[in-house]
Design an enzyme around this catalytic site. Structure first.
Site, PDB file in Angstrom:
ATOM      1  CG  ASN A 101       6.098  31.628   4.169  1.00  0.00           C
ATOM      2  OD1 ASN A 101       5.610  30.913   3.294  1.00  0.00           O
ATOM      3  ND2 ASN A 101       6.373  32.907   3.975  1.00  0.00           N
ATOM      4  CG  HIS A 118       1.206  25.209   5.729  1.00  0.00           C
ATOM      5  ND1 HIS A 118       1.457  25.519   4.415  1.00  0.00           N
ATOM      6  CD2 HIS A 118      -0.130  24.971   5.803  1.00  0.00           C
ATOM      7  CE1 HIS A 118       0.319  25.491   3.720  1.00  0.00           C
ATOM      8  NE2 HIS A 118      -0.658  25.172   4.537  1.00  0.00           N
ATOM      9  CB  CYS A 147      10.908  11.689  22.557  1.00  0.00           C
ATOM     10  SG  CYS A 147      10.165  12.514  23.958  1.00  0.00           S
ATOM     11  CB  THR A 187       0.470  32.482  -1.403  1.00  0.00           C
ATOM     12  OG1 THR A 187      -0.018  31.141  -1.552  1.00  0.00           O
ATOM     13  CG2 THR A 187      -0.694  33.455  -1.328  1.00  0.00           C
ATOM     14  CB  SER A 188       1.409  29.700  -6.247  1.00  0.00           C
ATOM     15  OG  SER A 188       1.265  28.576  -5.395  1.00  0.00           O
ATOM     16  CG  ASN A 212       2.564  36.279  -6.853  1.00  0.00           C
ATOM     17  OD1 ASN A 212       3.486  36.025  -7.623  1.00  0.00           O
ATOM     18  ND2 ASN A 212       2.077  35.391  -6.007  1.00  0.00           N
ATOM     19  CD  GLU A 214       4.521  33.613 -11.805  1.00  0.00           C
ATOM     20  OE1 GLU A 214       5.460  33.827 -12.589  1.00  0.00           O
ATOM     21  OE2 GLU A 214       4.133  32.483 -11.478  1.00  0.00           O
TER      22      GLU A 214
HETATM   23  P1  OAD Z   1       4.600  28.771  -3.946  1.00  0.00           P
HETATM   24  O1  OAD Z   1       6.025  28.399  -4.177  1.00  0.00           O
HETATM   25  O2  OAD Z   1       3.559  27.873  -4.480  1.00  0.00           O
HETATM   26  O3  OAD Z   1       4.329  30.211  -4.538  1.00  0.00           O
HETATM   27  C1  OAD Z   1       5.200  31.285  -4.284  1.00  0.00           C
HETATM   28  C2  OAD Z   1       4.607  32.505  -4.970  1.00  0.00           C
HETATM   29  O4  OAD Z   1       5.436  33.621  -4.644  1.00  0.00           O
HETATM   30  C3  OAD Z   1       4.542  32.402  -6.484  1.00  0.00           C
HETATM   31  O5  OAD Z   1       3.235  32.743  -6.913  1.00  0.00           O
HETATM   32  C4  OAD Z   1       5.579  33.443  -6.962  1.00  0.00           C
HETATM   33  O6  OAD Z   1       5.176  34.070  -8.163  1.00  0.00           O
HETATM   34  C5  OAD Z   1       5.590  34.416  -5.801  1.00  0.00           C
HETATM   35  N1  OAD Z   1       6.819  35.185  -5.610  1.00  0.00           N
HETATM   36  C6  OAD Z   1       8.108  34.794  -5.817  1.00  0.00           C
HETATM   37  N2  OAD Z   1       8.965  35.777  -5.444  1.00  0.00           N
HETATM   38  C7  OAD Z   1       8.207  36.802  -4.982  1.00  0.00           C
HETATM   39  C8  OAD Z   1       8.503  38.092  -4.440  1.00  0.00           C
HETATM   40  N3  OAD Z   1       9.753  38.527  -4.292  1.00  0.00           N
HETATM   41  N4  OAD Z   1       7.460  38.886  -4.073  1.00  0.00           N
HETATM   42  C9  OAD Z   1       6.181  38.456  -4.215  1.00  0.00           C
HETATM   43  N5  OAD Z   1       5.845  37.256  -4.713  1.00  0.00           N
HETATM   44  C10 OAD Z   1       6.833  36.428  -5.092  1.00  0.00           C
HETATM   45  O7  OAD Z   1       4.455  28.994  -2.356  1.00  0.00           O
HETATM   46  P2  OAD Z   1       3.144  28.959  -1.463  1.00  0.00           P
HETATM   47  O8  OAD Z   1       1.974  29.524  -2.176  1.00  0.00           O
HETATM   48  O9  OAD Z   1       3.522  29.520  -0.157  1.00  0.00           O
HETATM   49  O10 OAD Z   1       3.024  23.592   1.927  1.00  0.00           O
HETATM   50  O11 OAD Z   1       2.949  27.395  -1.307  1.00  0.00           O
HETATM   51  C11 OAD Z   1       1.916  26.924  -0.497  1.00  0.00           C
HETATM   52  C12 OAD Z   1       2.328  25.637   0.163  1.00  0.00           C
HETATM   53  O12 OAD Z   1       2.768  24.685  -0.821  1.00  0.00           O
HETATM   54  C13 OAD Z   1       3.510  25.748   1.085  1.00  0.00           C
HETATM   55  O13 OAD Z   1       3.187  26.246   2.360  1.00  0.00           O
HETATM   56  C14 OAD Z   1       3.986  24.330   1.169  1.00  0.00           C
HETATM   57  C15 OAD Z   1       3.931  23.985  -0.305  1.00  0.00           C
HETATM   58  O14 OAD Z   1       3.826  22.649  -0.614  1.00  0.00           O
HETATM   59  C16 OAD Z   1       3.383  22.606   2.743  1.00  0.00           C
HETATM   60  O15 OAD Z   1       4.532  22.258   2.865  1.00  0.00           O
HETATM   61  C17 OAD Z   1       2.229  21.984   3.468  1.00  0.00           C
END
Ligand code: OAD
Length: 246
Positions: A101, A118, A147, A187-188, A212, A214
């Site tokens: 994040n 990130h 800048c 994280t997904s 998570n 799910e």
């Molecule tokens: P995602 O949006 O891919 O996944 C979010 C995850 O959080 C999903 O698996 C949801 O099921 C879960 N979720 C939602 N609400 C929740 C809650 N209250 N408690 C627990 N889990 C919950 O986000 P990231 O895996 O962080 O990269 O995505 C990875 C990267 O993809 C990000 O850092 C970003 C994006 O493109 C860049 O910008 C480089």
């Protein structure tokens, strides 16, 4: 709801490491990228989150990051973030968070050992002289920040196709290799190398836990998968852990 072996392993653990993703901030009102209401359902990452897009449509990309920055500035950490502060109090320097994040909420909550894989949306830097800037103002008249050296300023976030910051990634791999207990939270598991950290931890002998709402692409590798909101599950874990410690 929390299996007894989770608390048992945490009681025995000396080193605990955590990987977080957008899901931990969902309860603070920051939209996730994938799944219901996800940013990438509505917007194309290839138009916003890569360097070529930035050079092509600098003002549009800045407008988008500025909007997100304003949302995040007005956002507070939630119960999940605060529970991780409690875990850092228990394990001290042996507790680390590697986060995907860019929202600064772990630091806002009070965690110290945070590796930002990130980047961080509150920072920006000049692509010519690399100077950091923290007070970028965008408005109708000044849609693109420059800048003092004349170089274009960009948000200090990792875009698709870019390398992760070396120090943060090395420290995150080390933390995964050394952890007795490893958590993957919200994280997904779609984006590497971050999504590979839980399997590094698992191969190195850690007890691994996923939290998570799910199941995910990487759920199968964990010892325990806890389905629910991190803002509910993490405080419950901390409560049980503290009860046992008495
Ligand atoms: P995602 O949006 O891919 O996944 C979010 C995850 O959080 C999903 O698996 C949801 O099921 C879960 N979720 C939602 N609400 C929740 C809650 N209250 N408690 C627990 N889990 C919950 O986000 P990231 O895996 O962080 O990269 O995505 C990875 C990267 O993809 C990000 O850092 C970003 C994006 O493109 C860049 O910008 C480089």
């Amino acid at each position: 709801m929390i299996p007894q072996n989770v608390i048992h392993k945490l009681r025995e653990a000396k080193k605990v490491a955590v990987l977080t993703g957008a899901g931990i901030s969902a309860e603070s009102g920051v939209p996730t990228f994938r799944g219901a209401g996800g940013i990438w359902n509505k917007l194309k990452p290839e138009e916003l989150a890569n360097f070529e897009a930035f050079m092509r449509n600098t003002d549009v990309v800045w407008e988008w990051y500025n909007m997100r920055k304003e949302l995040i500035n007005n956002t507070q950490p939630n119960k999940g973030h605060y529970a991780l502060v409690e875990l850092e109090k228990i394990y001290g320097d042996e507790f680390t968070i590697s986060t995907q994040n860019i929202d600064n909420l772990h630091q806002k909550a009070g965690n110290k050992n945070v590796y930002e894989l990130h980047g961080n949306i509150t920072r920006s830097y000049c692509i010519k002289c690399n100077k950091f800037h923290s007070d970028i103002k965008i408005d109708e008249k000044n849609r693109i920040p420059y800048c003092d050296c004349g170089g274009l300023i960009r948000p200090d976030v990792v875009w698709f196709g870019e390398n992760l910051p070396e120090f943060e990634l090395t420290k995150s791999i080390e933390a995964a290799e050394n952890a007795d207990v490893y958590f993957s939270i919200g994280t997904s598991g779609n984006v590497y190398p971050a999504a590979g950290l839980p399997s590094v931890a698992k191969r190195s002998g850690a007890f691994t836990i996923e939290i998570n709402t799910e199941r995910t692409l990487i759920s199968d590798l964990f010892d325990v998968v806890l389905i629910g909101k991190s803002g509910d599950i993490l405080p419950e874990i901390v409560k049980l852990l503290k009860e046992e410690v008495k």
